[in-house]
Design an enzyme around this catalytic site. Structure first.
Site, PDB file in Angstrom:
ATOM      1  N   GLY A  48       0.613  17.965  17.088  1.00  0.00           N
ATOM      2  CA  GLY A  48       0.462  17.020  18.196  1.00  0.00           C
ATOM      3  C   GLY A  48      -0.093  15.657  17.858  1.00  0.00           C
ATOM      4  O   GLY A  48       0.151  14.693  18.587  1.00  0.00           O
ATOM      5  N   GLU A 102      -7.291  14.351  16.399  1.00  0.00           N
ATOM      6  CA  GLU A 102      -6.704  15.397  17.259  1.00  0.00           C
ATOM      7  C   GLU A 102      -5.978  14.760  18.431  1.00  0.00           C
ATOM      8  O   GLU A 102      -6.388  13.710  18.923  1.00  0.00           O
ATOM      9  CB  GLU A 102      -7.817  16.292  17.810  1.00  0.00           C
ATOM     10  CG  GLU A 102      -7.867  17.679  17.213  1.00  0.00           C
ATOM     11  CD  GLU A 102      -6.685  18.591  17.551  1.00  0.00           C
ATOM     12  OE1 GLU A 102      -5.589  18.092  17.883  1.00  0.00           O
ATOM     13  OE2 GLU A 102      -6.870  19.804  17.472  1.00  0.00           O
ATOM     14  N   ASP A 103      -4.941  15.416  18.887  1.00  0.00           N
ATOM     15  CA  ASP A 103      -4.236  14.917  20.068  1.00  0.00           C
ATOM     16  C   ASP A 103      -5.042  15.164  21.335  1.00  0.00           C
ATOM     17  O   ASP A 103      -5.289  14.265  22.122  1.00  0.00           O
ATOM     18  CB  ASP A 103      -2.836  15.556  20.182  1.00  0.00           C
ATOM     19  CG  ASP A 103      -2.854  17.078  20.121  1.00  0.00           C
ATOM     20  OD1 ASP A 103      -3.920  17.679  19.869  1.00  0.00           O
ATOM     21  OD2 ASP A 103      -1.791  17.682  20.331  1.00  0.00           O
ATOM     22  N   ASP A 106      -9.115  20.501  24.747  1.00  0.00           N
ATOM     23  CA  ASP A 106      -9.022  21.150  26.050  1.00  0.00           C
ATOM     24  C   ASP A 106     -10.260  22.049  26.215  1.00  0.00           C
ATOM     25  O   ASP A 106     -11.283  21.593  26.714  1.00  0.00           O
ATOM     26  CB  ASP A 106      -7.698  21.932  26.070  1.00  0.00           C
ATOM     27  CG  ASP A 106      -7.341  22.478  27.435  1.00  0.00           C
ATOM     28  OD1 ASP A 106      -8.153  22.367  28.349  1.00  0.00           O
ATOM     29  OD2 ASP A 106      -6.235  23.028  27.582  1.00  0.00           O
ATOM     30  N   LYS A 134     -10.188  16.791  27.939  1.00  0.00           N
ATOM     31  CA  LYS A 134     -10.260  17.293  29.322  1.00  0.00           C
ATOM     32  C   LYS A 134     -11.676  17.818  29.543  1.00  0.00           C
ATOM     33  O   LYS A 134     -11.937  19.003  29.312  1.00  0.00           O
ATOM     34  CB  LYS A 134      -9.250  18.435  29.522  1.00  0.00           C
ATOM     35  CG  LYS A 134      -7.789  18.014  29.475  1.00  0.00           C
ATOM     36  CD  LYS A 134      -6.880  19.220  29.698  1.00  0.00           C
ATOM     37  CE  LYS A 134      -5.416  18.836  29.672  1.00  0.00           C
ATOM     38  NZ  LYS A 134      -4.528  20.008  29.673  1.00  0.00           N
ATOM     39  N   PHE A 155      -1.746  19.682  32.966  1.00  0.00           N
ATOM     40  CA  PHE A 155      -0.969  19.726  31.729  1.00  0.00           C
ATOM     41  C   PHE A 155      -0.227  18.403  31.528  1.00  0.00           C
ATOM     42  O   PHE A 155       0.394  17.881  32.449  1.00  0.00           O
ATOM     43  CB  PHE A 155       0.039  20.885  31.767  1.00  0.00           C
ATOM     44  CG  PHE A 155       0.661  21.127  30.429  1.00  0.00           C
ATOM     45  CD1 PHE A 155       0.004  21.892  29.473  1.00  0.00           C
ATOM     46  CD2 PHE A 155       1.879  20.555  30.097  1.00  0.00           C
ATOM     47  CE1 PHE A 155       0.559  22.091  28.221  1.00  0.00           C
ATOM     48  CE2 PHE A 155       2.448  20.750  28.833  1.00  0.00           C
ATOM     49  CZ  PHE A 155       1.781  21.521  27.898  1.00  0.00           C
ATOM     50  N   ILE A 156      -0.304  17.858  30.321  1.00  0.00           N
ATOM     51  CA  ILE A 156       0.363  16.580  30.049  1.00  0.00           C
ATOM     52  C   ILE A 156       1.322  16.711  28.849  1.00  0.00           C
ATOM     53  O   ILE A 156       1.234  17.669  28.073  1.00  0.00           O
ATOM     54  CB  ILE A 156      -0.645  15.443  29.810  1.00  0.00           C
ATOM     55  CG1 ILE A 156      -1.645  15.822  28.724  1.00  0.00           C
ATOM     56  CG2 ILE A 156      -1.429  15.119  31.061  1.00  0.00           C
ATOM     57  CD1 ILE A 156      -1.327  15.268  27.430  1.00  0.00           C
ATOM     58  N   ASP A 162       3.568  18.177  23.295  1.00  0.00           N
ATOM     59  CA  ASP A 162       4.800  18.843  23.709  1.00  0.00           C
ATOM     60  C   ASP A 162       4.606  19.767  24.901  1.00  0.00           C
ATOM     61  O   ASP A 162       3.504  20.216  25.205  1.00  0.00           O
ATOM     62  CB  ASP A 162       5.355  19.675  22.561  1.00  0.00           C
ATOM     63  CG  ASP A 162       4.550  20.953  22.348  1.00  0.00           C
ATOM     64  OD1 ASP A 162       3.329  20.859  22.107  1.00  0.00           O
ATOM     65  OD2 ASP A 162       5.131  22.051  22.455  1.00  0.00           O
ATOM     66  N   ARG A 168       7.726  15.339  22.711  1.00  0.00           N
ATOM     67  CA  ARG A 168       6.822  14.643  21.786  1.00  0.00           C
ATOM     68  C   ARG A 168       7.235  13.192  21.576  1.00  0.00           C
ATOM     69  O   ARG A 168       6.432  12.335  21.222  1.00  0.00           O
ATOM     70  CB  ARG A 168       6.796  15.341  20.425  1.00  0.00           C
ATOM     71  CG  ARG A 168       6.231  16.755  20.453  1.00  0.00           C
ATOM     72  CD  ARG A 168       5.983  17.243  19.023  1.00  0.00           C
ATOM     73  NE  ARG A 168       5.767  18.683  18.938  1.00  0.00           N
ATOM     74  CZ  ARG A 168       4.586  19.289  19.086  1.00  0.00           C
ATOM     75  NH1 ARG A 168       3.512  18.596  19.359  1.00  0.00           N
ATOM     76  NH2 ARG A 168       4.487  20.598  18.969  1.00  0.00           N
TER      77      ARG A 168
HETATM   78  P1  IMP Z   1      -8.308  23.943  22.863  1.00  0.00           P
HETATM   79  O1  IMP Z   1      -8.680  24.872  21.739  1.00  0.00           O
HETATM   80  O2  IMP Z   1      -8.333  24.643  24.184  1.00  0.00           O
HETATM   81  O3  IMP Z   1      -9.144  22.687  22.880  1.00  0.00           O
HETATM   82  O4  IMP Z   1      -6.778  23.618  22.662  1.00  0.00           O
HETATM   83  C1  IMP Z   1      -6.282  22.451  22.210  1.00  0.00           C
HETATM   84  C2  IMP Z   1      -4.794  22.614  21.970  1.00  0.00           C
HETATM   85  O5  IMP Z   1      -4.127  23.088  23.165  1.00  0.00           O
HETATM   86  C3  IMP Z   1      -4.170  21.269  21.680  1.00  0.00           C
HETATM   87  O6  IMP Z   1      -4.186  20.986  20.310  1.00  0.00           O
HETATM   88  C4  IMP Z   1      -2.782  21.404  22.256  1.00  0.00           C
HETATM   89  O7  IMP Z   1      -1.910  21.957  21.286  1.00  0.00           O
HETATM   90  C5  IMP Z   1      -2.923  22.379  23.389  1.00  0.00           C
HETATM   91  N1  IMP Z   1      -3.005  21.701  24.717  1.00  0.00           N
HETATM   92  C6  IMP Z   1      -4.053  21.723  25.558  1.00  0.00           C
HETATM   93  N2  IMP Z   1      -3.794  21.037  26.680  1.00  0.00           N
HETATM   94  C7  IMP Z   1      -2.548  20.545  26.536  1.00  0.00           C
HETATM   95  C8  IMP Z   1      -1.702  19.726  27.385  1.00  0.00           C
HETATM   96  O8  IMP Z   1      -2.059  19.314  28.514  1.00  0.00           O
HETATM   97  N3  IMP Z   1      -0.474  19.418  26.900  1.00  0.00           N
HETATM   98  C9  IMP Z   1      -0.022  19.844  25.685  1.00  0.00           C
HETATM   99  N4  IMP Z   1      -0.788  20.607  24.862  1.00  0.00           N
HETATM  100  C10 IMP Z   1      -2.032  20.961  25.277  1.00  0.00           C
HETATM  101 MG    MG Z   2      -3.685  19.747  18.560  1.00  0.00          MG
END
Ligand code: IMP
Ligand code: MG
Length: 180
Positions: A48, A102-103, A106, A134, A155-156, A162, A168
């Protein structure tokens, strides 16, 4: 309102390209100022972050390197459950300043795992640069000095992120339209 369809869902624009570009250069300028005289290693987490990393790095005027890593899940022992493995890091990060790119953060659990894996390798400093955070979903305490945008829990997609593997290539960031 600009709408796009990605896979089977509709999305509306939430962060236009120009706003992203402006903010990414501001964050790059902040890194340049904070890390003057350092030679950081940018560590971009695939998939991402590839577009964010490309734009961020072009705003950096420090001597620097970039490398791309991937986090893979695999089953540990019954006691450890699912654990993450870091793939692709060939560089020795001991004593170096590392900036994770990082993209999106969450729950923050992925980032927490990554920090643990990197800290074992004795870097001088690890800083997080995240395109999106977030805050409403964060389950762990993370210091994120370089956050471009805080967004709601929806969700974005776009600008590297993606939905079902698609979207993407969108130049702006779009939010899913709730289904009724
Ligand atoms: P975390 O471990 O919950 O912080 O997850 C992060 C990962 O979840 C990111 O690297 C993304 O791959 C995916 N992700 C979380 N939210 C989104 C979203 O809104 N759109 C797309 N991918 C997301
Ligand atoms: Mg990521």
């Amino acid at each position: 309102m600009e709408k796009v369809k990605v896979s089977d869902r509709e999305f509306t624009i939430s962060l236009p390209e120009a706003q992203i570009m402006k903010r990414v250069s501001e964050v790059a300028a902040q890194i340049n100022q904070d890390l003057k005289g350092e030679r950081p290693l940018f560590l971009a987490v695939l998939n991402g972050s590839f577009i964010f990393a490309a734009d961020l790095l072009r705003g950096i005027d420090l001597d620097c390197e970039i490398t791309f890593v991937r986090l893979a899940s695999y089953e540990g022992t019954a006691s450890t459950g699912e654990v993450k493995q870091l793939l692709g890091l060939k560089e020795n990060i001991e004593g170096r300043t590392v900036i994770i790119v990082e993209d999106i953060i969450d729950s923050g659990l992925t980032m927490q795992e990554l920090l643990k894996l990197l800290q074992k390798k004795n870097p001088k400093d690890i800083r997080i640069a995240a395109l999106l955070v977030k805050p409403g979903n964060l389950k762990v305490n993370l210091d994120i000095p370089y956050c471009c945008f805080k967004i709601p829990n929806d969700f974005i997609v776009g600008y590297g992120l993606d939905y079902n593997g698609e979207g993407r290539n969108l130049r702006s960031i779009y939010t899913v339209v709730p289904q009724d």
